[in-house]
Design a protein around this motif. Structure first.
Motif, PDB file in Angstrom:
ATOM      1  N   PRO A  54       0.783  -1.234   0.000  1.00 44.52           N
ATOM      2  CA  PRO A  54       0.000   0.000   0.000  1.00 44.52           C
ATOM      3  C   PRO A  54       0.818   1.289   0.000  1.00 44.52           C
ATOM      4  O   PRO A  54       0.303   2.342  -0.362  1.00 44.52           O
ATOM      5  N   LYS A  55       2.083   1.209   0.344  1.00 44.17           N
ATOM      6  CA  LYS A  55       2.895   2.432   0.414  1.00 44.17           C
ATOM      7  C   LYS A  55       3.690   2.687  -0.863  1.00 44.17           C
ATOM      8  O   LYS A  55       4.323   3.730  -0.997  1.00 44.17           O
ATOM      9  N   GLN A  56       3.638   1.757  -1.802  1.00 41.51           N
ATOM     10  CA  GLN A  56       4.302   1.976  -3.091  1.00 41.51           C
ATOM     11  C   GLN A  56       3.377   2.782  -4.000  1.00 41.51           C
ATOM     12  O   GLN A  56       2.170   2.846  -3.781  1.00 41.51           O
ATOM     13  N   THR A  57       3.961   3.373  -5.037  1.00 36.74           N
ATOM     14  CA  THR A  57       3.112   4.052  -6.017  1.00 36.74           C
ATOM     15  C   THR A  57       2.283   3.009  -6.758  1.00 36.74           C
ATOM     16  O   THR A  57       2.631   1.819  -6.780  1.00 36.74           O
ATOM     17  N   THR A  58       1.220   3.456  -7.371  1.00 35.37           N
ATOM     18  CA  THR A  58       0.324   2.541  -8.070  1.00 35.37           C
ATOM     19  C   THR A  58       1.065   1.733  -9.129  1.00 35.37           C
ATOM     20  O   THR A  58       0.891   0.524  -9.221  1.00 35.37           O
ATOM     21  N   GLY A  59       1.897   2.376  -9.899  1.00 28.75           N
ATOM     22  CA  GLY A  59       2.644   1.677 -10.946  1.00 28.75           C
ATOM     23  C   GLY A  59       3.635   0.662 -10.400  1.00 28.75           C
ATOM     24  O   GLY A  59       3.766  -0.436 -10.932  1.00 28.75           O
ATOM     25  N   GLU A  60       4.338   1.048  -9.338  1.00 24.66           N
ATOM     26  CA  GLU A  60       5.301   0.123  -8.722  1.00 24.66           C
ATOM     27  C   GLU A  60       4.604  -1.123  -8.201  1.00 24.66           C
ATOM     28  O   GLU A  60       5.032  -2.246  -8.461  1.00 24.66           O
ATOM     29  N   ARG A  61       3.541  -0.923  -7.450  1.00 25.21           N
ATOM     30  CA  ARG A  61       2.893  -2.080  -6.847  1.00 25.21           C
ATOM     31  C   ARG A  61       2.188  -2.952  -7.880  1.00 25.21           C
ATOM     32  O   ARG A  61       2.173  -4.162  -7.753  1.00 25.21           O
ATOM     33  N   PHE A  62       1.619  -2.351  -8.925  1.00 22.57           N
ATOM     34  CA  PHE A  62       0.989  -3.113  -9.993  1.00 22.57           C
ATOM     35  C   PHE A  62       2.029  -4.026 -10.655  1.00 22.57           C
ATOM     36  O   PHE A  62       1.820  -5.226 -10.802  1.00 22.57           O
ATOM     37  N   GLN A  63       3.163  -3.445 -11.039  1.00 23.82           N
ATOM     38  CA  GLN A  63       4.209  -4.228 -11.701  1.00 23.82           C
ATOM     39  C   GLN A  63       4.842  -5.247 -10.754  1.00 23.82           C
ATOM     40  O   GLN A  63       5.115  -6.386 -11.156  1.00 23.82           O
ATOM     41  N   ASN A  64       5.052  -4.869  -9.505  1.00 24.33           N
ATOM     42  CA  ASN A  64       5.627  -5.810  -8.545  1.00 24.33           C
ATOM     43  C   ASN A  64       4.682  -6.969  -8.250  1.00 24.33           C
ATOM     44  O   ASN A  64       5.129  -8.101  -8.065  1.00 24.33           O
ATOM     45  N   PHE A  65       3.386  -6.692  -8.208  1.00 22.57           N
ATOM     46  CA  PHE A  65       2.425  -7.769  -7.989  1.00 22.57           C
ATOM     47  C   PHE A  65       2.506  -8.782  -9.134  1.00 22.57           C
ATOM     48  O   PHE A  65       2.521  -9.995  -8.905  1.00 22.57           O
ATOM     49  N   ILE A  66       2.583  -8.304 -10.347  1.00 17.59           N
ATOM     50  CA  ILE A  66       2.681  -9.204 -11.501  1.00 17.59           C
ATOM     51  C   ILE A  66       3.975 -10.012 -11.428  1.00 17.59           C
ATOM     52  O   ILE A  66       3.965 -11.232 -11.621  1.00 17.59           O
ATOM     53  N   LYS A  67       5.070  -9.351 -11.116  1.00 20.93           N
ATOM     54  CA  LYS A  67       6.353 -10.065 -11.021  1.00 20.93           C
ATOM     55  C   LYS A  67       6.341 -11.122  -9.928  1.00 20.93           C
ATOM     56  O   LYS A  67       6.914 -12.199 -10.097  1.00 20.93           O
ATOM     57  N   GLN A  68       5.704 -10.827  -8.809  1.00 21.36           N
ATOM     58  CA  GLN A  68       5.741 -11.745  -7.671  1.00 21.36           C
ATOM     59  C   GLN A  68       4.720 -12.872  -7.751  1.00 21.36           C
ATOM     60  O   GLN A  68       4.988 -13.967  -7.260  1.00 21.36           O
ATOM     61  N   TYR A  69       3.562 -12.615  -8.337  1.00 27.90           N
ATOM     62  CA  TYR A  69       2.478 -13.591  -8.216  1.00 27.90           C
ATOM     63  C   TYR A  69       1.978 -14.191  -9.531  1.00 27.90           C
ATOM     64  O   TYR A  69       1.379 -15.258  -9.518  1.00 27.90           O
ATOM     65  N   PHE A  70       2.197 -13.535 -10.620  1.00 26.89           N
ATOM     66  CA  PHE A  70       1.756 -14.082 -11.905  1.00 26.89           C
ATOM     67  C   PHE A  70       2.744 -15.153 -12.364  1.00 26.89           C
ATOM     68  O   PHE A  70       3.887 -15.186 -11.919  1.00 26.89           O
ATOM     69  N   PRO A  71       2.326 -16.014 -13.276  1.00 23.99           N
ATOM     70  CA  PRO A  71       3.276 -16.983 -13.839  1.00 23.99           C
ATOM     71  C   PRO A  71       4.484 -16.258 -14.440  1.00 23.99           C
ATOM     72  O   PRO A  71       4.389 -15.096 -14.856  1.00 23.99           O
ATOM     73  N   PRO A  72       5.632 -16.930 -14.510  1.00 21.11           N
ATOM     74  CA  PRO A  72       6.894 -16.274 -14.902  1.00 21.11           C
ATOM     75  C   PRO A  72       6.889 -15.606 -16.275  1.00 21.11           C
ATOM     76  O   PRO A  72       7.609 -14.636 -16.477  1.00 21.11           O
ATOM     77  N   GLU A  73       6.088 -16.088 -17.201  1.00 19.09           N
ATOM     78  CA  GLU A  73       6.088 -15.489 -18.541  1.00 19.09           C
ATOM     79  C   GLU A  73       5.564 -14.048 -18.553  1.00 19.09           C
ATOM     80  O   GLU A  73       5.726 -13.329 -19.544  1.00 19.09           O
ATOM     81  N   TYR A  74       4.972 -13.602 -17.460  1.00 15.57           N
ATOM     82  CA  TYR A  74       4.459 -12.234 -17.394  1.00 15.57           C
ATOM     83  C   TYR A  74       5.505 -11.241 -16.891  1.00 15.57           C
ATOM     84  O   TYR A  74       5.382 -10.039 -17.142  1.00 15.57           O
ATOM     85  N   SER A  75       6.540 -11.699 -16.198  1.00 17.55           N
ATOM     86  CA  SER A  75       7.551 -10.790 -15.651  1.00 17.55           C
ATOM     87  C   SER A  75       8.214  -9.905 -16.698  1.00 17.55           C
ATOM     88  O   SER A  75       8.375  -8.709 -16.466  1.00 17.55           O
ATOM     89  N   PRO A  76       8.596 -10.437 -17.860  1.00 17.75           N
ATOM     90  CA  PRO A  76       9.250  -9.567 -18.840  1.00 17.75           C
ATOM     91  C   PRO A  76       8.338  -8.504 -19.456  1.00 17.75           C
ATOM     92  O   PRO A  76       8.824  -7.581 -20.102  1.00 17.75           O
ATOM     93  N   ILE A  77       7.036  -8.629 -19.264  1.00 14.25           N
ATOM     94  CA  ILE A  77       6.120  -7.675 -19.910  1.00 14.25           C
ATOM     95  C   ILE A  77       5.374  -6.798 -18.908  1.00 14.25           C
ATOM     96  O   ILE A  77       4.352  -6.196 -19.246  1.00 14.25           O
ATOM     97  N   THR A  78       5.900  -6.677 -17.692  1.00 15.96           N
ATOM     98  CA  THR A  78       5.185  -5.881 -16.692  1.00 15.96           C
ATOM     99  C   THR A  78       5.039  -4.417 -17.106  1.00 15.96           C
ATOM    100  O   THR A  78       3.995  -3.817 -16.863  1.00 15.96           O
TER     101      THR A  78
END
Length: 170
Positions: A54-78
């Protein structure tokens, strides 16, 4: 707040989250409503990302959520997914992406220079991510602290229900 209260709040949150997003989004898997399915998925990702960090900017947390929780093929396209989120939410356009449903064979492929996103495939990845987040929330104290912080903020995403009684109806 005790761990029991946090668990109860998290279970209540997840119940509402699943009813709204997990139950609702598949109803949009039609050519006419596919756009709405993507907007709903982006909203759901933002909701969980806000709980996660909650303390990160919207863009940071959106991209970090994808990197941390989505399947690995999504990390390069965050970054592309963040740009997609912005054009979908602010311009009602998929921007540099192509969106569809019932076309899983093209999901995450480059089609004439554009990233192709298929609704059902993205939904599957979103389900994977939401399950992974809620599973980790059960045992990760920092995630619990972030969850409590976020749901206690005004506009922080805690579900609120109201009962409306019409005295004119007997």
């Amino acid at each position: 707040m005790t761990d029991i209260n946090i668990v109860n709040d998290a279970e209540s949150y997840r119940h509402h989250f699943d009813n709204i997003f997990v139950g609702g989004i598949p109803k949009f898997f039609t050519e006419e409503a596919a756009f709405l399915s993507f907007v709903s998925m982006l909203t759901a990702i933002e909701a969980l990302a806000g709980l996660m960090a909650p303390k990160q900017t919207t863009g940071e947390r959106f991209q970090n959520f994808i990197k941390q929780y989505f399947p690995p093929e999504y990390s390069p396209i965050t970054e592309k997914l963040w740009a997609f989120r912005n054009t979908m939410i602010h311009s009602f356009s998929p921007g540099d992406c192509l969106i569809s449903c019932h076309t899983s064979r093209l999901h995450l492929k480059d089609v004439n220079g554009a990233l192709f996103l298929n609704a059902e495939n993205l939904f599957g990845a979103f389900l994977h991510a939401s399950n992974a987040y809620f599973d980790k929330l059960e045992n990760d104290q920092q995630l619990k602290n972030n969850f409590v912080f976020r749901i206690n903020q005004i506009g922080g995403g805690a579900p609120v229900s109201y009962a409306i009684h019409d005295s004119r109806v007997s």
